[in-house]
Scaffold this active site. Structure first.
Site, mmCIF file in Angstrom:
data_model
loop_
_atom_site.group_PDB
_atom_site.id
_atom_site.type_symbol
_atom_site.label_atom_id
_atom_site.label_comp_id
_atom_site.label_asym_id
_atom_site.label_seq_id
_atom_site.Cartn_x
_atom_site.Cartn_y
_atom_site.Cartn_z
ATOM 1 N N ASP A 91 0.827 -1.201 0.000
ATOM 2 C CA ASP A 91 0.000 0.000 0.000
ATOM 3 C C ASP A 91 0.862 1.252 0.000
ATOM 4 O O ASP A 91 0.511 2.252 -0.631
ATOM 5 C CB ASP A 91 -0.937 -0.005 1.210
ATOM 6 N N CYS A 128 -10.766 4.891 -4.263
ATOM 7 C CA CYS A 128 -9.854 4.557 -3.167
ATOM 8 C C CYS A 128 -10.215 5.337 -1.916
ATOM 9 O O CYS A 128 -10.334 4.768 -0.822
ATOM 10 C CB CYS A 128 -8.415 4.847 -3.590
ATOM 11 N N TYR A 144 -12.117 3.571 1.424
ATOM 12 C CA TYR A 144 -11.429 3.464 2.714
ATOM 13 C C TYR A 144 -12.178 4.221 3.812
ATOM 14 O O TYR A 144 -12.235 3.768 4.961
ATOM 15 C CB TYR A 144 -9.975 3.930 2.593
ATOM 16 N N TYR A 171 -9.048 5.568 9.136
ATOM 17 C CA TYR A 171 -9.991 5.730 8.033
ATOM 18 C C TYR A 171 -11.405 6.063 8.501
ATOM 19 O O TYR A 171 -12.219 6.552 7.704
ATOM 20 C CB TYR A 171 -9.954 4.481 7.147
ATOM 21 N N GLU A 201 -9.300 -2.277 -6.585
ATOM 22 C CA GLU A 201 -9.263 -2.323 -5.112
ATOM 23 C C GLU A 201 -9.526 -3.738 -4.622
ATOM 24 O O GLU A 201 -8.841 -4.234 -3.716
ATOM 25 C CB GLU A 201 -10.312 -1.358 -4.525
#
Length: 201
Positions: free
Chosen positions: A44, A131, A135, A157, A194
């Site tokens: 990541d 993204c 998240y 997040y 993802e």
């Protein structure tokens, strides 16, 4: 309904599949093996560097000062995420030097950078928004109190500040993107990438 909300709704099937993914469920209940999380963190971090570069390519083509400043703030958000990853690397002994991207990581970063380098800004935002929205949604959908060693990840997040950053990007998408097949394809492609990223982790 705004374009960003429509796109998120239209891709709810993929979002639900990700939330139910064994990797994400392992974070949610704290049972994910640490070695798998370490691999994910390293991958990541590699991904986030490309994400920042894609923001920078969009920034270079920003049509006005407000957009330029918004994108600069979004790049700062990536820097803060990378700081989280660095803290995991330090405390867990994760080697972040010389990370070799997995195929899923390469596919995602290549898609982002190709889109940022060749498409108009609306399509770039469509490729990047999933993204951020995903998240934020995952963080808000998982109970940090049950996540054990992954509580910090969930809290990051779930934080309202991360939601705010996600909304900045969605605002750019709403203001500067048309509801076009290219925009819809880019958003869907990012959502599928993802899912593939979690499959590979």
């Amino acid at each position: 309904m705004s374009l960003s909300a429509q796109l998120w709704s239209d891709n709810a099937d993929v979002a639900s599949e990700i939330l139910a993914h064994p990797f994400v469920r392992g974070i949610a209940d704290g049972t994910l093996p640490r070695v798998r999380f370490a691999t994910y963190i390293a991958q990541d971090a590699f991904f986030l560097e490309s994400f920042a570069r894609a923001y920078a390519l969009a920034l270079a083509r920003s049509p006005d000062t407000a957009t330029l400043l918004a994108l600069a703030d979004l790049i700062t958000g990536v820097r803060e995420e990378l700081a989280l990853h660095a803290s995991y690397a330090e405390s867990w002994g994760i080697d972040m030097a010389g990370v070799e991207p997995l195929d899923a990581t390469s596919a995602y970063t290549e898609f982002l950078l190709a889109t940022a380098g060749t498409q108009d800004v609306g399509v770039i935002y469509a490729a990047m928004t999933p993204c951020m929205r995903l998240y934020a949604w995952l963080g808000q959908s998982i109970d940090a109190d049950r996540a054990g060693p992954y509580a910090q990840w969930v809290q990051t997040y779930a934080d309202p500040e991360f939601e705010k950053i996600a909304r900045v990007l969605e605002g750019l998408l709403d203001d500067q993107a048309a509801d076009s097949p290219a925009v819809r394809r880019a958003y869907r492609r990012a959502m599928r990438l993802e899912l593939a990223f979690f499959d590979a982790a």
